[in-house]
Design an enzyme around this catalytic site. Structure first.
Site, PDB file in Angstrom:
ATOM      1  N   LYS A 195      81.443  94.599  37.866  1.00 24.40           N
ATOM      2  CA  LYS A 195      80.057  94.471  37.416  1.00 24.40           C
ATOM      3  C   LYS A 195      79.477  93.171  37.962  1.00 24.40           C
ATOM      4  O   LYS A 195      79.819  92.082  37.523  1.00 24.40           O
ATOM      5  CB  LYS A 195      79.933  94.480  35.889  1.00 24.40           C
ATOM      6  CG  LYS A 195      78.476  94.804  35.522  1.00 24.40           C
ATOM      7  CD  LYS A 195      77.961  94.197  34.260  1.00 24.40           C
ATOM      8  CE  LYS A 195      77.649  92.745  34.260  1.00 24.40           C
ATOM      9  NZ  LYS A 195      76.417  92.370  34.990  1.00 24.40           N
TER      10      LYS A 195
ATOM     11  N   GLU B   3      86.952  81.954  34.930  1.00 26.90           N
ATOM     12  CA  GLU B   3      86.487  80.861  35.808  1.00 26.90           C
ATOM     13  C   GLU B   3      85.100  80.490  35.334  1.00 26.90           C
ATOM     14  O   GLU B   3      84.138  81.224  35.573  1.00 26.90           O
ATOM     15  CB  GLU B   3      86.399  81.342  37.262  1.00 26.90           C
ATOM     16  CG  GLU B   3      87.715  81.642  37.908  1.00 26.90           C
ATOM     17  CD  GLU B   3      88.523  80.402  38.220  1.00 26.90           C
ATOM     18  OE1 GLU B   3      88.058  79.281  37.923  1.00 26.90           O
ATOM     19  OE2 GLU B   3      89.617  80.565  38.752  1.00 26.90           O
TER      20      GLU B   3
ATOM     21  N   GLU C 182      76.377  71.258  31.869  1.00 22.87           N
ATOM     22  CA  GLU C 182      76.246  71.748  33.239  1.00 22.87           C
ATOM     23  C   GLU C 182      74.783  72.115  33.511  1.00 22.87           C
ATOM     24  O   GLU C 182      74.171  72.838  32.729  1.00 22.87           O
ATOM     25  CB  GLU C 182      77.118  72.995  33.419  1.00 22.87           C
ATOM     26  CG  GLU C 182      77.037  73.568  34.808  1.00 22.87           C
ATOM     27  CD  GLU C 182      77.893  74.820  34.964  1.00 22.87           C
ATOM     28  OE1 GLU C 182      77.792  75.721  34.118  1.00 22.87           O
ATOM     29  OE2 GLU C 182      78.657  74.880  35.940  1.00 22.87           O
TER      30      GLU C 182
ATOM     31  N   CYS D 223      79.925  76.114  40.705  1.00 27.86           N
ATOM     32  CA  CYS D 223      80.652  75.682  39.514  1.00 27.86           C
ATOM     33  C   CYS D 223      81.309  74.329  39.731  1.00 27.86           C
ATOM     34  O   CYS D 223      81.483  73.566  38.804  1.00 27.86           O
ATOM     35  CB  CYS D 223      81.690  76.726  39.154  1.00 27.86           C
ATOM     36  SG  CYS D 223      82.747  77.138  40.530  1.00 27.86           S
TER      37      CYS D 223
HETATM   38  P1  NAD Z   1      76.608  84.265  33.173  1.00 25.96           P
HETATM   39  O1  NAD Z   1      77.758  83.905  32.326  1.00 25.96           O
HETATM   40  O2  NAD Z   1      75.258  84.323  32.571  1.00 25.96           O
HETATM   41  O3  NAD Z   1      76.831  85.719  33.813  1.00 25.96           O
HETATM   42  C1  NAD Z   1      77.980  86.035  34.572  1.00 25.96           C
HETATM   43  C2  NAD Z   1      78.219  87.525  34.489  1.00 25.96           C
HETATM   44  O4  NAD Z   1      78.558  87.879  33.161  1.00 25.96           O
HETATM   45  C3  NAD Z   1      77.026  88.392  34.862  1.00 25.96           C
HETATM   46  O5  NAD Z   1      77.474  89.510  35.585  1.00 25.96           O
HETATM   47  C4  NAD Z   1      76.490  88.805  33.506  1.00 25.96           C
HETATM   48  O6  NAD Z   1      75.738  90.001  33.510  1.00 25.96           O
HETATM   49  C5  NAD Z   1      77.770  88.985  32.741  1.00 25.96           C
HETATM   50  N1  NAD Z   1      77.617  88.938  31.274  1.00 25.96           N
HETATM   51  C6  NAD Z   1      76.649  88.326  30.541  1.00 25.96           C
HETATM   52  N2  NAD Z   1      76.878  88.528  29.212  1.00 25.96           N
HETATM   53  C7  NAD Z   1      78.010  89.277  29.113  1.00 25.96           C
HETATM   54  C8  NAD Z   1      78.749  89.810  28.019  1.00 25.96           C
HETATM   55  N3  NAD Z   1      78.381  89.616  26.753  1.00 25.96           N
HETATM   56  N4  NAD Z   1      79.858  90.513  28.293  1.00 25.96           N
HETATM   57  C9  NAD Z   1      80.269  90.705  29.570  1.00 25.96           C
HETATM   58  N5  NAD Z   1      79.592  90.251  30.650  1.00 25.96           N
HETATM   59  C10 NAD Z   1      78.464  89.544  30.426  1.00 25.96           C
HETATM   60  O7  NAD Z   1      76.667  83.278  34.396  1.00 25.96           O
HETATM   61  P2  NAD Z   1      75.637  83.168  35.609  1.00 25.96           P
HETATM   62  O8  NAD Z   1      74.378  82.571  35.080  1.00 25.96           O
HETATM   63  O9  NAD Z   1      75.570  84.458  36.344  1.00 25.96           O
HETATM   64  O10 NAD Z   1      76.399  82.124  36.544  1.00 25.96           O
HETATM   65  C11 NAD Z   1      76.347  80.765  36.320  1.00 25.96           C
HETATM   66  C12 NAD Z   1      77.603  80.272  35.666  1.00 25.96           C
HETATM   67  O11 NAD Z   1      78.759  80.708  36.388  1.00 25.96           O
HETATM   68  C13 NAD Z   1      77.702  78.776  35.645  1.00 25.96           C
HETATM   69  O12 NAD Z   1      78.074  78.309  34.367  1.00 25.96           O
HETATM   70  C14 NAD Z   1      78.790  78.456  36.655  1.00 25.96           C
HETATM   71  O13 NAD Z   1      79.453  77.264  36.447  1.00 25.96           O
HETATM   72  C15 NAD Z   1      79.667  79.633  36.549  1.00 25.96           C
HETATM   73  N6  NAD Z   1      80.463  79.796  37.786  1.00 25.96           N
HETATM   74  C16 NAD Z   1      81.785  79.482  37.739  1.00 25.96           C
HETATM   75  C17 NAD Z   1      82.561  79.556  38.879  1.00 25.96           C
HETATM   76  C18 NAD Z   1      84.030  79.217  38.846  1.00 25.96           C
HETATM   77  O14 NAD Z   1      84.753  79.643  39.728  1.00 25.96           O
HETATM   78  N7  NAD Z   1      84.505  78.473  37.875  1.00 25.96           N
HETATM   79  C19 NAD Z   1      81.987  79.979  40.074  1.00 25.96           C
HETATM   80  C20 NAD Z   1      80.637  80.288  40.095  1.00 25.96           C
HETATM   81  C21 NAD Z   1      79.893  80.200  38.926  1.00 25.96           C
END
Ligand code: NAD
Length: 481
Positions: A174, A248, A383, A282
């Protein structure tokens, strides 16, 4: 306007409800594609298809064949890298050279893990009782859910999908609702490569779809990249079926410059470490800790670098920084800058939108440097996931380590010094999963990556991640007659 469909059991399908949502280009601010919002029944169909493909085909496909398909996929990805990079830039605003680099990196990941597909095996364990013969097997988990964010959809997916497939799992993916296009386009490459139907399924939509997927009893493990708040929800969902997760999550990574560092190199690394991807990574080194004798000089030189940044069309190779990926995120980053000011930090440079700077369109935020920051401020603790850097002075090694570790996150850190003993001494004390010394933000297929504390758990890349997608079975045989 292109209309995309989801990939379930090898077929391109609409959602059961027929509901769709737009994908926006953050540079033009216009909708340019529509994506299905999956219903719970679509998620269920995708999980059932993945389970059936595991049971009937994929669990019987040997490692050599899995590797061949993955190599083919890597070739196709590389052949389509430019087209996919343009689509990804249209979806999330990342400058085109970074998107292109991500595609090539993803192809490398598939090749790296393809090499492991026929080399996953167990061990024979010598027993006290010599009539007992004991051995282990490393088996696939079965069907794994892969959930990705919008910042680097294809390369983050490769971190998960490549080891999952190599280890013999089937998957339901997803992608983020803010950048689903390239993952769906990639689905067509999976088909072209010749993977059996149902091995790779893609459902689209917002968090509700992720919620259906992570609570589905047919899923054996969840691999998630995204924000820490979502990570906590996912860990709770996983507990309903008592399945493991790989998380992650976010970070607030410190980059520590000592006075003895090669300052040219340190400045270049610290700058790229936080402003690459417009700060939407991230591992962004968003806290720059600088030893006091060189603090003023580093502030001055960082401002010079920021002044030279060209914001603009992310498709233009001359652009240094594109817009932020989506409107809610753009508004969130601006509000965090305002919070920083309200709490007493000073914007040394930047802080404005693209409009305030004279650009006609796009969700741009200027690269921003905060000074007069202390460790209690929101801007130093939370962050931002945007082009915002806080710079803080320190006196000695002890203080630098204490400041670096004073965070709920623990993803990455950087140390810039010519003193090799100090570098190793501090690396040992850093509470995080990745330490860079005299470099920053370099990833490789071979190298394990992940966080501690609220940056998550589990490791991606390297042979360590293969273990995440397998489970050990022990077999004990009594050989006595
Ligand atoms: P997000 O957590 O809002 O969304 C990530 C994914 O999770 C999306 O596909 C979203 O639709 C899904 N999601 C949202 N609510 C959910 C739920 N209740 N159950 C299951 N899935 C759900 O994050 P974002 O805004 O897309 O990305 C930014 C974040 O990602 C930042 O905090 C960043 O640090 C992190 N990030 C981490 C890494 C790493 O490797 N550590 C890499 C890239 C981004």
């Amino acid at each position: 306007m292109k209309e995309y469909r989801m990939l379930i059991n090898g077929q391109w399908v609409d959602s059961a409800s027929g509901e769709r949502f737009p994908s926006y280009n953050p540079y033009t601010e216009e909708a340019w594609a529509t994506i299905p919002q999956a219903a719970e029944s679509d998620v269920d169909r995708a999980v059932q298809a993945a389970r059936e493909a595991y049971r009937t085909v994929w669990s019987k496909t040997n490692g050599l064949e899995r590797a061949r398909l993955m190599m083919k996929l890597a070739d196709l990805l590389e052949a389509e890298a430019e087209r996919l990079a343009e689509l990804e830039t249209a979806d999330n605003g990342k400058v085109i050279r970074e998107s292109l680099k991500n595609m090539k990196q993803a192809a490398r990941y598939y090749r790296f893990f393809a090499g492991y597909a026929d080399k996953i095996y167990g061990e024979v364990i010598p027993m006290d009782q010599t009539h007992l013969f004991d051995y282990t097997m490393r088996e696939p988990i079965g069907t794994v859910a892969l959930i990705t964010p919008w910042n680097s959809p294809i390369s983050i997916l490769a971190n998960k999908l490549a080891p999952a497939l190599a280890a013999g799992n089937t998957v339901v993916i997803k992608p983020s609702e803010h950048a689903s296009v390239t993952t769906l386009e990639f689905g067509e490459l999976v088909r072209k490569a010749g993977f059996p139907d149902g091995v790779v399924n893609i459902v689209t939509g917002d968090g509700t779809v992720g919620n259906f997927l992570t609570r589905h009893p047919g899923i054996g493990k969840i691999s998630f990249t995204g924000g820490s708040a979502t990570g906590k929800i996912i860990a709770r969902n996983a507990s309903e079926n008592l399945i493991p997760c790989l998380l992650e999550l976010g970070g607030k990574s410190p980059n520590i410059i000592f006075a003895d560092a090669d300052l040219d190199k340190a400045l270049a690394g610290a700058f790229a470490g936080v402003f690459g991807g417009a700060g939407q990574t991230c591992i962004a080194g968003s806290r720059l800790l600088v030893q006091r004798p060189v603090y003023e000089q580093v502030v001055e030189r960082m401002m010079e670098r920021i002044r030279a940044v060209r914001l603009g069309n992310p498709m233009d190779p001359a652009t240094d920084m594109g817009p932020l990926a989506n409107k809610p995120h753009y508004e969130r980053v601006l509000s965090m800058i305002r919070t920083g000011e309200a709490e007493g930090a000073t914007v040394a440079i930047g802080g404005k939108t693209g409009y305030e700077r004279g650009l006609e369109k796009g969700w741009f935020v200027e690269p921003t440097l905060f000074v007069d920051v202390n460790q209690r401020m929101t801007i130093a603790r939370e962050e931002v996931f945007g082009p915002v850097l806080c710079i803080l002075p320190f006196d000695d090694e002890e203080e630098a380590v204490a400041m670096a570790n004073d965070s709920k996150y623990g993803l990455a850190s950087g140390i810039w010094t010519r003193d090799i003993s100090r570098a190793h001494r501090i690396a040992r004390r850093m509470e995080c999963g990745q330490v860079w010394v005299n470099t920053y933000r370099i990833n490789a297929a071979q190298v394990p990556f992940g966080g501690v504390k609220q940056s998550g758990y589990g490791r991606e890349r390297g042979m360590h991640t293969l273990m995440e997608y397998t489970v050990v079975k022990n077999v004990m045989v009594d050989l006595s007659v």
